[in-house]
Design a protein around this motif. Structure first.
Motif, PDB file in Angstrom:
ATOM      1  N   UNK A 261       0.781  -1.235   0.000  1.00 32.77           N
ATOM      2  CA  UNK A 261       0.000   0.000   0.000  1.00 32.77           C
ATOM      3  C   UNK A 261       0.807   1.276   0.000  1.00 32.77           C
ATOM      4  N   UNK A 262       2.105   1.192   0.309  1.00 27.98           N
ATOM      5  CA  UNK A 262       2.937   2.401   0.346  1.00 27.98           C
ATOM      6  C   UNK A 262       3.569   2.719  -1.008  1.00 27.98           C
ATOM      7  N   UNK A 263       3.311   1.892  -2.025  1.00 31.44           N
ATOM      8  CA  UNK A 263       3.922   2.080  -3.346  1.00 31.44           C
ATOM      9  C   UNK A 263       2.833   2.406  -4.360  1.00 31.44           C
ATOM     10  N   UNK A 264       2.939   3.517  -5.028  1.00 27.77           N
ATOM     11  CA  UNK A 264       1.967   3.819  -6.080  1.00 27.77           C
ATOM     12  C   UNK A 264       2.578   4.779  -7.104  1.00 27.77           C
ATOM     13  N   UNK A 265       2.114   4.665  -8.340  1.00 23.74           N
ATOM     14  CA  UNK A 265       2.588   5.531  -9.404  1.00 23.74           C
ATOM     15  C   UNK A 265       3.980   5.201  -9.897  1.00 23.74           C
ATOM     16  N   UNK A 266       4.457   3.969  -9.637  1.00 24.62           N
ATOM     17  CA  UNK A 266       5.814   3.607 -10.025  1.00 24.62           C
ATOM     18  C   UNK A 266       5.805   2.517 -11.098  1.00 24.62           C
ATOM     19  N   UNK A 267       6.887   2.489 -11.866  1.00 26.81           N
ATOM     20  CA  UNK A 267       7.084   1.472 -12.898  1.00 26.81           C
ATOM     21  C   UNK A 267       8.328   0.669 -12.541  1.00 26.81           C
ATOM     22  N   UNK A 268       8.188  -0.645 -12.535  1.00 27.50           N
ATOM     23  CA  UNK A 268       9.299  -1.531 -12.196  1.00 27.50           C
ATOM     24  C   UNK A 268       9.675  -2.371 -13.407  1.00 27.50           C
ATOM     25  N   UNK A 269      10.949  -2.369 -13.755  1.00 29.37           N
ATOM     26  CA  UNK A 269      11.445  -3.292 -14.768  1.00 29.37           C
ATOM     27  C   UNK A 269      11.821  -4.595 -14.069  1.00 29.37           C
ATOM     28  N   UNK A 270      11.433  -5.720 -14.653  1.00 28.20           N
ATOM     29  CA  UNK A 270      11.687  -7.009 -14.025  1.00 28.20           C
ATOM     30  C   UNK A 270      12.063  -8.023 -15.095  1.00 28.20           C
ATOM     31  N   UNK A 271      13.155  -8.734 -14.841  1.00 32.34           N
ATOM     32  CA  UNK A 271      13.650  -9.743 -15.777  1.00 32.34           C
ATOM     33  C   UNK A 271      14.472 -10.754 -14.995  1.00 32.34           C
ATOM     34  N   UNK A 272      14.142 -12.025 -15.127  1.00 35.66           N
ATOM     35  CA  UNK A 272      14.874 -13.039 -14.392  1.00 35.66           C
ATOM     36  C   UNK A 272      14.817 -12.761 -12.905  1.00 35.66           C
ATOM     37  N   UNK A 273      15.972 -12.623 -12.268  1.00 30.87           N
ATOM     38  CA  UNK A 273      16.022 -12.306 -10.847  1.00 30.87           C
ATOM     39  C   UNK A 273      16.257 -10.841 -10.564  1.00 30.87           C
ATOM     40  N   UNK A 274      16.153  -9.992 -11.586  1.00 24.76           N
ATOM     41  CA  UNK A 274      16.440  -8.564 -11.435  1.00 24.76           C
ATOM     42  C   UNK A 274      15.166  -7.734 -11.368  1.00 24.76           C
TER      43      UNK A 274
END
Length: 282
Positions: free
Chosen positions: A225-238
């Motif tokens: 609930x404390x995270x909003x409006x963000x974009x996360x790149x995700x690949x494998x374990x990163x």
């Protein structure tokens, strides 16, 4: 037990997300355009509800939210994953190829988001505590652009902007809105990653869609609930946080500029600004 809608759940990332949510005890409401494919995934998920249909259709998106609430008694999260590609170089893109990609990837995000948000807003206004989560799916193409994918890049850039605006507007109702930009081997990307092998030193297939799902499940949790409006790149374990557009160096004449004097000004601004990341394929 929290209930989550996953769109584009018939294969690839959507299927991986559905299985991950089911494994963590969620009720999953699955959507895909292909009923047979959707039923096969639903059979793998306890307490799954399969609702095939066109997620970019306004009326269907509304009915999907309504049925999820009616059949499970609640709705806690929406994972917008449905998408398609029609890759062409810019001068070869047809009107239909542009419209199809923008419709599914962008309107197919907005339509269910809008109806789910309206449901949660009504709950909040009625005094019911809301801990709702929306997880959108953008792309590296939407963040940086991708040669040969002008339609897809534009639609996915729209998803990133949609995420930011929705997060700002909906926070007051207990709704968070975030996005992921995943890199994984799916039906949409199989030609790109066909030759990618699991890295022996890591002991897992870095391009498997299952690697993306843990972040999605967490972003859909009450804890997030404390995270909003963000974009996360995700690949494998990163996992990384994407850093979007920022206000950069500025020059202010205190008056209207003369076009003839702007050349040196722009050169100076560009010299002081960080270099943008390269467009994929450029």
């Amino acid at each position: 037990m929290r209930t989550v809608i996953v769109t584009g759940a018939g294969q690839g990332l959507g299927r991986a997300h559905a299985l991950a949510f089911a494994a963590t005890g969620h009720r999953v409401v699955l959507n895909d355009l292909d009923p047979a494919r959707l039923d096969a995934v639903a059979a793998e998920c306890p307490q799954a509800l399969a609702i095939p249909g066109d997620i970019a259709d306004w009326g269907f998106a509304a009915s999907l939210v309504e049925r999820a609430v009616a059949d499970t008694g609640r709705l806690d999260a929406l994972v917008n994953n449905a998408g398609l590609v029609r890759d062409r170089m810019l001068t070869n893109v047809s009107e239909a190829e542009w419209d199809d990609v923008v419709r599914v990837n962008l309107k197919g995000h907005f339509a269910p988001l809008r109806h789910a948000a309206a449901y949660w807003k009504a709950q909040a206004k009625a005094g019911t505590p809301v801990a709702a989560r929306i997880v959108n799916t953008t792309s590296g193409a939407g963040l940086l652009g991708s040669v040969g994918q002008v339609n897809y890049s534009a639609a996915k850039a729209g998803v990133a902007a949609l995420t930011q605006v929705a997060a700002a507007e909906l926070a007051r109702y207990g709704i968070t809105v975030n996005a992921i930009a995943p890199s994984a081997r799916t039906a949409m990307t199989e030609s790109v990653f066909a030759s990618t092998m699991a890295a022996p030193e890591q002991g897992f297939d870095a391009m498997a869609p299952d690697n993306v799902s843990p972040l999605v499940v967490w972003l859909a949790s009450e804890e997030a609930g404390f995270v909003t409006g963000r974009v996360f790149e995700v690949s494998g374990g990163s996992v990384s946080v994407a850093d979007g557009w920022q206000h950069g160096p500025a020059a202010d004449a205190g008056r209207r500029w003369d076009p003839a004097e702007l050349g040196p000004v722009v050169r100076d601004l560009l010299a002081r600004a960080p270099q943008p990341a390269a467009v994929y394929g450029a």
